[in-house]
Enzyme design. Structure first.
Site, PDB file in Angstrom:
ATOM      1  N   GLY A  19       0.782  -1.247   0.000  1.00  0.00           N
ATOM      2  CA  GLY A  19       0.000   0.000   0.000  1.00  0.00           C
ATOM      3  C   GLY A  19       0.804   1.282   0.000  1.00  0.00           C
ATOM      4  N   ASN A  21       1.675   3.015  -2.628  1.00  0.00           N
ATOM      5  CA  ASN A  21       1.025   3.954  -3.560  1.00  0.00           C
ATOM      6  C   ASN A  21      -0.247   4.532  -2.953  1.00  0.00           C
ATOM      7  OD1 ASN A  21       2.356   4.292  -6.331  1.00  0.00           O
ATOM      8  ND2 ASN A  21       2.589   2.102  -5.930  1.00  0.00           N
ATOM      9  N   ARG A  98      -5.219  -8.865  -8.545  1.00  0.00           N
ATOM     10  CA  ARG A  98      -6.211  -9.638  -9.295  1.00  0.00           C
ATOM     11  C   ARG A  98      -6.413  -8.991 -10.658  1.00  0.00           C
ATOM     12  NH1 ARG A  98      -9.151 -12.800  -5.798  1.00  0.00           N
ATOM     13  NH2 ARG A  98     -10.860 -13.057  -7.263  1.00  0.00           N
ATOM     14  N   ILE A  99      -6.661  -9.814 -11.634  1.00  0.00           N
ATOM     15  CA  ILE A  99      -7.006  -9.292 -12.953  1.00  0.00           C
ATOM     16  C   ILE A  99      -8.508  -9.044 -12.943  1.00  0.00           C
ATOM     17  CG2 ILE A  99      -7.095  -9.811 -15.416  1.00  0.00           C
ATOM     18  CD1 ILE A  99      -4.570 -11.562 -14.939  1.00  0.00           C
ATOM     19  N   ASN A 114      -4.534   2.160 -13.384  1.00  0.00           N
ATOM     20  CA  ASN A 114      -3.601   1.224 -12.751  1.00  0.00           C
ATOM     21  C   ASN A 114      -2.205   1.827 -12.823  1.00  0.00           C
ATOM     22  OD1 ASN A 114      -2.620  -1.272 -11.657  1.00  0.00           O
ATOM     23  ND2 ASN A 114      -1.903  -1.824 -13.711  1.00  0.00           N
ATOM     24  N   HIS A 116       1.873   0.712 -13.020  1.00  0.00           N
ATOM     25  CA  HIS A 116       2.707  -0.434 -13.374  1.00  0.00           C
ATOM     26  C   HIS A 116       4.173  -0.023 -13.256  1.00  0.00           C
ATOM     27  CE1 HIS A 116       3.777  -4.151 -15.384  1.00  0.00           C
ATOM     28  NE2 HIS A 116       4.613  -3.459 -16.145  1.00  0.00           N
TER      29      HIS A 116
HETATM   30  C1  GRF Z   1       3.885  -1.177  -7.322  1.00  0.00           C
HETATM   31  O1  GRF Z   1       5.184  -1.377  -7.805  1.00  0.00           O
HETATM   32  C2  GRF Z   1       2.909  -1.025  -8.448  1.00  0.00           C
HETATM   33  O2  GRF Z   1       3.444  -0.408  -9.573  1.00  0.00           O
HETATM   34  C3  GRF Z   1       2.578  -2.452  -8.770  1.00  0.00           C
HETATM   35  O3  GRF Z   1       2.540  -3.119  -7.534  1.00  0.00           O
HETATM   36  C4  GRF Z   1       3.347  -2.413  -6.601  1.00  0.00           C
HETATM   37  C5  GRF Z   1       2.472  -2.063  -5.445  1.00  0.00           C
HETATM   38  O4  GRF Z   1       3.187  -1.473  -4.407  1.00  0.00           O
HETATM   39  N1  GRF Z   1       1.348  -2.547  -9.516  1.00  0.00           N
HETATM   40  P1  GRF Z   1       2.405  -0.810  -3.186  1.00  0.00           P
HETATM   41  O5  GRF Z   1       1.469  -1.893  -2.638  1.00  0.00           O
HETATM   42  O6  GRF Z   1       1.654   0.369  -3.699  1.00  0.00           O
HETATM   43  O7  GRF Z   1       3.464  -0.448  -2.200  1.00  0.00           O
END
Ligand code: GRF
Length: 210
Positions: A19, A21, A98-99, A114, A116
């Site tokens: 978490g 992000n 999950r997709i 999303n 990435h």
């Molecule tokens: C991040 O690297 C994001 O780009 C990818 O999964 C990771 C999630 O990290 N989709 P966090 O849970 O936000 O720390």
């Protein structure tokens, strides 16, 4: 100036893990850099750090147990119900493992983002940083994109480049990319909230703020 909305945009974050992000989004809102309301955080994992972070900041945190649903579609319908209940206008996938099904994508078309850890369309899917190192690219980075029915295939909103160092490991590269992710995601959400994004075919056009 872009006209301001009467009410801040209501966002929902879907996360499965650490978490960080989510935390960057919360910090941007609390720091006044992102005029949004984080209406709910939803996870498919009961014990994930993302739900703890949400609760710590007084944000509604909802665990939807995949074991309680016969298939991915019915699970996604349950998540959609939670998002509707919280009147979510934009869904941000942030480390959501999950997709999402076409049912989910169609219900919220153009309103799911999303993040990435790679420069799409290179290295989609899992372990993007490892894929980048194994391929030997000199530049990697992060991408925020709208979600379509493919995996990491939707129209790209913004990207940040991160040079690959010769002594990089998967962990060191991931850490430098993550720093960029934490800047990029709130920025992409802000553009959406300000009504400055439009999707034209595969391209996302960003209207200047003036
Ligand atoms: C991040 O690297 C994001 O780009 C990818 O999964 C990771 C999630 O990290 N989709 P966090 O849970 O936000 O720390």
């Amino acid at each position: 100036m872009t006209p301001t909305r009467a009410e801040p945009l209501r966002i929902g974050v879907l996360a499965s893990g650490r978490g960080s992000n989510l935390q960057a989004i919360v910090d941007a809102i609390e720091g006044g850099r992102l005029d949004c309301r984080l209406a709910v955080v939803v996870s498919d994992r009961a014990d994930c750090q993302a739900l703890d972070r949400a609760r710590k900041h007084g944000v509604e945190a909802v665990f939807v147990d995949p074991k309680g649903y016969a298939d991915r579609e019915t699970f996604d319908r349950a998540v959609l119900a939670v998002l509707a209940e919280h009147r979510v206008e934009l869904v941000c996938l942030a480390g959501y493992m999950r997709i999402v099904t076409p049912i989910f994508v169609r219900a919220l078309s153009g309103r799911i983002m999303n993040i990435h850890p790679g420069l799409l369309p290179a290295f989609p899917g899992l372990h993007a940083q490892r894929q980048a190192l194994e391929h030997g690219v000199k530049v990697s980075g992060a991408t925020v994109h709208f979600v379509d029915e493919g995996v990491d295939t939707g129209p790209i909103i913004c990207q940040a480049a991160v040079p690959v160092r010769e002594d990089d490991t998967e962990e060191t590269l991931a850490a430098r990319i993550l720093e960029q992710e934490h800047q990029l995601y709130p920025r992409a959400i802000r553009l959406f909230a300000e009504g400055r994004l439009s999707i034209v075919g595969r391209r996302v056009l960003v209207r200047a703020d003036a």
